[in-house]
Motif scaffolding. Sequence first.
Motif: not given
Length: 280
Positions: A4-21
């Motif tokens: 869960a921690e690595t998932m959180r860190k990876w998700r937080s690293s994504l640009p805010h203007d990108q849509s996630i599916g």
Amino acid sequence: MTSAETMRKWRSSLPHDQSIGFAPTMGHLHSGHIALIEASRKKSDVTVASIFVNPMQFGASEDLEAYPRTLAEDLAKLEQAGVAAVFTPSASDIYPDGIDQHTAVDVPGLTDVLCGASRPEHFRGVTTVVTKLLGLVRPHLAFFGAKDLQQVLVIQKMVRDLCINTEIITVPTMREADGLAMSSRNTYLSDEERAAAPTFSAMLEACATALSAPSADFDRILKDARKALIHAGFSVDYLEARHTHDLSPASSNSDEVALFGAVRLGATRLIDNRMLPAQP
């Protein structure tokens, strides 16, 4: 990513203007799963998949240990399909204090009929793990297959009720050339059972067509269809027409009605559905 921690860190690293599916799966992937990925890639900037065989949605007498686990092959398929990341947590990561001590998510009204009647703990496990996965991945869109229509309806209500900021997208059922709905559990079928299995989808289609006729007698048509399935060698769990907004029984054609079916062939449980009126 396996925690869960690595998932959180990876998700937080994504640009805010990108849509996630996001396409959550239990692995043992087939073309139906890949269709979820393809749908996500068309609608999203970044596509994430998860592979987690969720113990909370299996009953005591069900096939948790026997469920196929093909992680290496699944990861190769997902890479080829173009996912940006795959989340493969362990049960201890999702349920650190054990399932019995974990907060559960219940969705009233839609989970005590159809599959919920014969698998009373199933949807609690589904909604709990999907809530956790949506919280970790934080997708804008999440993709689910129409074969599991009751599950889709339950998750849509859950997201709405809990104000989860994810849109649930339904992807049409993928079928084998002979009409059988694709499912990881199809691999449980013997050669003889696999040859007989498409009869279920064919009979479901015929029943949906009959129900779509003007002034159709729903009770008689459904009763005859259940008898025909039993005569063909299936054990019928349910075959019912229900309104999709609340899963109440339907007795006539109207908007938002679907035919839901679940049968057993040998030890294997098969589910499928058709929207009404049936399309020619």
